[in-house]
Write an enzyme that holds these catalytic residues in place. Structure first.
Site, short mmCIF file in Angstrom:
data_model
loop_
_atom_site.label_atom_id
_atom_site.label_comp_id
_atom_site.label_asym_id
_atom_site.label_seq_id
_atom_site.Cartn_x
_atom_site.Cartn_y
_atom_site.Cartn_z
CB SER A 101 0.66 -15.85 78.11
OG SER A 101 0.37 -15.88 76.74
N GLY B 219 -3.09 -15.81 74.33
CA GLY B 219 -2.59 -16.07 72.98
C GLY B 219 -3.70 -16.01 71.97
N GLY C 172 -6.69 -18.51 73.35
CA GLY C 172 -7.22 -18.51 74.71
C GLY C 172 -6.19 -17.96 75.67
NE ARG C 173 -7.78 -13.76 79.24
CZ ARG C 173 -7.46 -13.00 80.29
NH1 ARG C 173 -7.34 -13.53 81.48
NH2 ARG C 173 -7.30 -11.72 80.14
CB VAL C 174 -1.39 -19.84 79.21
CG1 VAL C 174 -0.61 -20.89 79.96
CG2 VAL C 174 -1.54 -20.24 77.74
CE LYS D 194 -2.85 -22.92 73.74
NZ LYS D 194 -1.80 -23.33 72.78
CG ASP E 93 3.49 -20.84 65.53
OD1 ASP E 93 4.19 -19.96 64.96
OD2 ASP E 93 2.69 -20.58 66.42
N1 LIG Z 1 3.47 -25.49 79.87
C1 LIG Z 1 3.67 -24.18 80.05
N2 LIG Z 1 4.31 -23.71 81.12
C2 LIG Z 1 4.49 -22.41 81.28
N3 LIG Z 1 4.09 -21.47 80.42
C3 LIG Z 1 3.43 -21.86 79.33
C4 LIG Z 1 3.18 -23.24 79.09
N4 LIG Z 1 2.51 -23.33 77.92
C5 LIG Z 1 2.35 -22.10 77.46
N5 LIG Z 1 2.89 -21.19 78.31
C6 LIG Z 1 2.95 -19.74 78.12
O1 LIG Z 1 1.80 -19.30 77.45
C7 LIG Z 1 2.12 -18.75 76.17
C8 LIG Z 1 1.04 -19.11 75.19
O2 LIG Z 1 0.93 -20.50 75.07
P1 LIG Z 1 0.74 -21.16 73.66
O3 LIG Z 1 1.81 -20.73 72.76
O4 LIG Z 1 0.58 -22.61 73.86
O5 LIG Z 1 -0.67 -20.54 73.28
P2 LIG Z 1 -1.18 -19.81 71.97
O6 LIG Z 1 -2.57 -19.41 72.23
O7 LIG Z 1 -0.94 -20.67 70.81
O8 LIG Z 1 -0.30 -18.57 71.96
P3 LIG Z 1 0.33 -17.73 70.77
O9 LIG Z 1 -0.75 -17.36 69.86
O10 LIG Z 1 0.93 -16.57 71.50
O11 LIG Z 1 1.36 -18.60 70.14
C9 LIG Z 1 3.49 -19.32 75.84
O12 LIG Z 1 4.21 -18.51 74.97
C10 LIG Z 1 4.12 -19.38 77.23
O13 LIG Z 1 4.58 -18.12 77.60
MG LIG Z 2 2.36 -19.80 71.18
#
Ligand SMILES: Nc1ncnc2c1ncn2[C@@H]1O[C@H](COP(=O)(O)OP(=O)(O)OP(=O)(O)O)[C@@H](O)[C@H]1O
Ligand SMILES: [Mg+2]
Lengths: 303, 456
Positions: free
Chosen positions: B76, B78, B81-83, B99, B201
Site C-alpha cells: 500500500s 499511504g 510512504g509505502r508499505v 513501512k 486516527d
Molecule cells: N503490519 C502490517 N501488516 C500488513 N499490512 C500492513 C501493516 N501495516 C500497514 N499495513 C498496510 O499498509 C497500509 C498503510 O499503513 P499505515 O496506515 O501504517 O500507513 P500510512 O502511511 O499512515 O497510511 P494512511 O495514510 O493510508 O493511513 C495499512 O492500511 C495496511 O493496509
Molecule cells: Mg493508515
C-alpha cells in the site's frame, strides 16, 4: 510504555550504573586512543556547560521551551556515550539534537530555520548552509539512540509534588533551576527522573533561601559540601537555614520516608550536583571552544 | 560493472560468493537489470550510484534492510510512504510489513530534508509501546536516506474484512467476531490511553487483524502524548482523524480534546462493523486557499441526521465550542427530521435487520446491549462518553453469559482472502516519486475513502 517510566526505554536501555557507564566510556576511548591523546578535552561537565550555553543561545533565538533544551541535552549525552566526540562536529550535533528535540517536545522548528540560526550563532563555517548535513546527522542521532526518543524529565514529577507538598514558589523555582543543572552531569543516564526531582526539592530547601541563581547556589553548595557530607543532613539538621526552612525539610524527609523513594540515591544525586557547582568555578568558555575547534578543523569535520 | 559488483559484495558483507543474497546473485549473473529491491522501489534509485563511491565520513547504516529481509511485494502507499511485504532472511524468519518513509525530493536527487514530525512520533511511540493489541514493531532501519519501520505482518485489516462481507452479497460479520474485535480494540486503546497516548486516527484501515484473529492497532502516524503542552494539541496539526470518524467536538473546533475522540471513532467502527458501511459518511469540505480549516458542515449534518441535534441540556459545554454558531447553519430540514430523537435506536435495529442478523440464538445477535454500548460511545458530550476502561466493563461483553474470544475468527467458517500484495514490476524510477502521493491503494480509490491529513 510512553508515560510510565518503569516500563520505558529510558529505564530499560538508558539507565546505567556508574560502573557500566564508565566501562562504556572507557571502551570508546580505548578504541580511539590516538585521537583522545591528540586532542585533549576539558572535564565532561565543563564541556556540558559549554554545550548547554550554546544550545541555550540557539534555543533563545527560536523561542524553544526549556523542556526541549533538556531533551536535546539528554540526546547529546546518549549519543556521545556511543560515539567518540572527536569523530563528530559537536556544533552540528548540538543543532541537530535541538531540531529533533523540538519535534519530540511538540514545538517543531523548520530545518532551514535551525540551520540559519545556527550559522548566525556560531562561526558560520561550522554549519554548512545545506540542510542535508543536519538531516544526515539526524539519522545518525536517531540510529545511535535506537529510535528511543521519548524522554522522561524530572519537571513533571516536580510539578506533581508541588501540589502535594505545597511548596513555596521560590523553592519551586530554585528546584526547577537545579533540575536544569542536573543535565550538565551524568545523572540523566544514572538515576530515574523522580529521584532527581526529589533531590532538587531537597537542595532547594536546604540551600540558603536568600540566595538564588546559579552562582549563588554554587558557592553555597561548595561550602555546604565542605561542612558536612549530605548524608548527615538528611535527618533535617541542615546548617544555617532558618526555622521555617528546617520545618519544610523535615516535612520533606518524613514524606520521603513514607514513600518508596530511594534515599541513598537522593544522597548520591545531591553529591553529584554539589560537585558540579564545585567544578563550575573552573569553567572557561574560551578553552572549551578552542579545544573543540581544534579537532573539528584539523579533522575537517565541519565539511 | 566489476567495480560495482565488488561494492555490492562489500555492502552486503559477503565474503563467500555462496552467501550472496539472491538479488545480488541475479545482478552478477546478468539475469535482471536491477535487483528486486530497486524494482520495487525499496531503495532509492540514486543509491546505486552511491555504491560506486568510496564511503565518506557521513552516516551509514550498520544494518541493511536487504541483508535481513527479502521483499515480496508492495502492499500500500499511504500518506507518508509505502508499505511492503517481506520475509526474513538469515536469522530473521517469518513475514513482515516494512513501512518505508521517504524524504522529500529536492530536484533530481533524493536528499536528507529532515524527518517529518509525524514519522518521528511514530518511530518513538512504536519503540516505546508494547501490547498484544498493538502492532508489534520489530526494528527500525535508517538507510540510504530512508526510514524503514519493520512490523510483524498482519494478514487482514478491518477495512478488508468489511469489504469481504459486502461481496458478492451483503452478509453480516458474526456477532461473536464483532464482540471479540471490539474487546481487543478497546484493550489496545486502554493501553494507549493509560500511557497518555492519543491515537487520533482510528479507522478500519488502521486496525489490523492477524491470521490468528488477534486485533492489532496500527498506524501511529498521528498518535501523540497528551501530557505534552495542550495548547499545541490543536495548533500542531491542522487535520486530525479521518473525517468520517471525527468526533463532534473536533468538528466544532474544540481545542481541548481528550482521549474521548478515540472512543467516538471506536463507536463509528462498531457501527460500521454492524452495517458494513460508514455510519456518518460525510463529504469533506476542503481547505480554502488561505489554509483556514473550514467547518465540516456536511459531516456534522450526517451525525445530526442519525443522532439528532446536540443540545445544551445534554452537552453543557456545547455553547463554548468555537464553531457553535455554525451548528445553526445545519438545515432546519435535517433538524426536523431528527426531532424524534430515537434516531440511533431505529438506525440500529434497521441495520441489524437489513444486514441479516438472526433473532436467535441471542448470541448471534448484537442485541440491546450492543445498542446501549454504541449509544454510549456515540455520546455527544466528550465528558460523558465512555472511556476505554468503562467500555470494557460494559454488559455487552458479558451478555448471554458469553465469553469474549481471544481469536476473533473462532468458530467461523469464513476464510478471509489474503492481503493483496502486488508484485507489479515497478519501474525503477517509481522510487523517486515522493512518498506523499496517494492513490496507490486500490481499496481506497474504490470506496472513495477520504484522505485524512496534511503533511505538517
Ligand atoms: N503490519 C502490517 N501488516 C500488513 N499490512 C500492513 C501493516 N501495516 C500497514 N499495513 C498496510 O499498509 C497500509 C498503510 O499503513 P499505515 O496506515 O501504517 O500507513 P500510512 O502511511 O499512515 O497510511 P494512511 O495514510 O493510508 O493511513 C495499512 O492500511 C495496511 O493496509
Ligand atoms: Mg493508515
Amino acid at each position: 510504555m510512553a508515560a510510565n517510566y518503569w516500563a520505558s526505554t529510558q529505564r530499560r536501555h538508558w539507565q546505567f550504573s556508574r560502573e557500566t557507564l564508565s566501562e562504556i566510556r572507557q571502551q570508546l576511548e580505548d578504541e580511539e586512543r590516538a585521537l583522545v591523546q591528540q586532542y585533549p578535552l576539558p572535564d565532561r561537565r565543563l564541556l556540558s556547560i559549554f554545550f548547554n550555553q550554546q544550545l541555550g543561545k540557539l534555543g533563545k533565538k527560536m523561542n524553544v521551551r526549556q523542556q526541549a533544551l533538556a531533551t536535546a541535552q539528554v540526546y547529546i549525552r546518549r549519543f556521545y556515550s556511543k560515539v567518540e566526540i572527536r569523530r563528530t562536529n559537536p556544533y552540528l550535533v548540538l543543532a541537530t539534537a535541538l531540531y529533533l528535540a523540538c519535534k519530540m517536545e511538540e514545538c517543531p522548528q523548520h530545518i532551514r530555520m535551525v540551520v540559519s540560526e545556527a550559522r548566525q550563532q556560531w562561526p558560520a563555517d561550522f554549519i554548512i548552509s545545506d540542510v542535508s548535513k543536519l538531516g544526515e546527522c539526524e539519522f545518525y542521532l536517531i540510529s545511535e539512540m535506537n529510535s528511543q526518543l521519548i524522554i522522561h524529565h524530572p519537571y513533571r514529577t516536580l510539578h506533581e509534588f508541588q501540589g502535594t507538598l505545597s511548596m513555596a514558589q521560590d523553592d519551586i523555582s530554585l528546584a526547577w533551576s537545579i533540575i536544569n543543572d542536573h543535565y550538565l552531569t551524568d545523572l540523566p543516564l544514572l538515576v530515574p527522573p523522580h529521584v532527581v526531582a526529589v533531590t532538587a526539592m531537597f537542595l532547594a530547601l536546604t540551600l540558603k533561601p536568600t540566595q538564588t541563581g546559579l552562582q549563588a547556589v554554587a558557592s553555597t553548595a561548595v561550602s555546604l559540601n565542605s561542612v558536612s557530607p549530605m548524608s548527615k543532613e538528611l535527618p533535617g539538621t541542615t546548617p544555617g537555614p532558618p526555622n521555617t526552612q528546617q520545618k519544610k525539610v523535615q516535612h520533606l524527609v518524613s514524606w520521603l520516608a513514607e514513600g518508596e523513594i530511594d534515599i541513598k540515591a537522593v544522597v548520591e544525586c545531591s553529591q553529584e550536583i554539589i560537585s558540579l557547582y564545585d567544578i563550575w568555578e573552573q569553567y572557561n568558555e574560551k578553552t572549551c571552544k578552542e579545544q573543540i575547534v581544534r579537532f573539528v578543523k584539523a579533522r575537517g569535520l565541519d565539511k | 560493472m566489476v567495480q560495482r559488483d565488488l561494492a555490492l559484495l562489500e555492502k552486503h558483507g559477503v565474503t563467500s560468493l555462496d552467501d550472496l543474497p539472491p538479488e545480488v546473485q541475479a545482478v552478477r549473473e546478468g539475469h535482471v537489470a536491477q535487483s528486486d529491491a530497486f524494482a520495487y522501489g525499496l531503495l532509492p534509485a540514486d543509491s546505486q550510484d552511491a555504491r560506486k563511491l568510496p564511503p565518506n565520513n557521513g552516516y551509514t547504516s550498520k544494518v541493511r534492510v536487504l541483508d535481513r529481509y527479502k521483499v515480496i511485494g508492495f502492499i500500500s502507499s499511504g500518506t507518508y510512504g509505502r508499505v511492503y511485504k517481506a520475509v526474513g532472511v538469515n536469522e530473521q524468519s517469518g513475514e513482515f510489513a516494512i513501512k518505508k518513509f521517504k524524504p522529500d525530493k529536492e530536484g533530481e536527487m533524493i536528499q536528507y530534508t529532515g524527518i517529518s514530525q509525524s514519522a518521528c512520533r511514530e518511530m518513538a511511540l512504536c519503540s516505546e509501546l508494547s501490547h498484544p493489541n498493538m502492532i508489534h514493531l520489530v526494528e527500525i532501519i535508517l538507510e540510504d536516506k530512508c526510514i524503514f519501520m519493520v512490523f510483524e505482518y498482519a494478514e487482514h485489516d478491518l477495512l478488508q474484512i468489511i469489504q469481504h462481507h459486502i461481496q458478492p452479497t451483503r452478509h453480516p460479520i458474526p456477532a461473536s467476531a464483532i464482540k471479540s474485535i471490539l474487546f481487543q480494540l478497546l484493550s489496545g486503546l486502554l493501553y494507549l490511553h493509560t500511557n497518555w497516548v492519543l491515537h487520533r486516527d482510528l479507522k478500519p484501515a488502521n486496525i489490523m487483524v492477524t491470521s490468528k484473529g488477534e486485533v492489532r492497532i496500527g498506524d501511529l502516524g498521528l498518535a501523540r502524548l497528551f501530557y505534552k503542552p495542550l495548547h499545541n494539541l490543536f495548533s500542531g496539526d491542522k487535520v486530525v482523524v479521518t473525517i468520517w470518524y471525527r468526533a463532534p467536538e473536533l468538528l466544532l473546533g474544540s481545542r481541548h480534546y481528550t482521549p474521548a475522540i478515540d472512543l467516538w471513532a471506536v463507536g463509528c467502527i462498531f457501527a460500521e462493523l454492524l452495517s458494513l458501511r460508514p455510519i456518518f459518511k460525510g463529504e469533506e469540505a476542503k481547505m480554502d486557499s488561505k489554509k483556514t480549516v473550514p467547518f465540516q458542515k456536511n459531516q456534522m449534518q450526517k451525525i445530526v441526521e442519525i443522532l439528532g441535534m446536540p443540545t445544551k441540556a445534554k452537552w453543557p459545554g456545547l455553547v463554548h465550542q468555537p464553531e457553535f454558531t455554525q451548528l445553526q447553519s445545519i438545515s432546519s430540514a435535517v433538524r426536523e427530521a431528527s426531532q424524534g430523537n430515537t434516531g440511533l435506536e431505529s438506525w440500529y435495529w434497521n441495520t441489524l435487520k437489513s444486514t441479516g442478523y438472526p433473532d436467535s440464538p441471542p448470541s448471534a445477535n448484537p442485541g440491546a446491549q450492543g445498542l446501549d454500548l454504541l449509544a454510549k460511545l456515540l455520546e455527544y458530550d466528550p465528558a460523558k462518553r465512555l472511556t476505554a476502561e468503562q467500555a470494557l466493563q460494559h454488559p455487552y461483553f458479558t451478555a448471554n453469559g458469553d465469553r469474549v474470544t481471544a481469536n476473533c475468527f473462532e468458530g467461523m467458517t469464513t476464510q478471509y482472502p489474503h492481503r493483496r500484495v502486488s508484485a507489479e514490476d515497478n519501474d525503477i524510477r517509481t522510487s523517486s516519486l515522493p512518498g506523499t502521493k496517494r492513490g496507490g491503494l486500490p481499496d481506497d480509490s474504490l470506496t472513495g475513502r477520504p484522505t485524512k491529513r496534511m503533511k505538517e
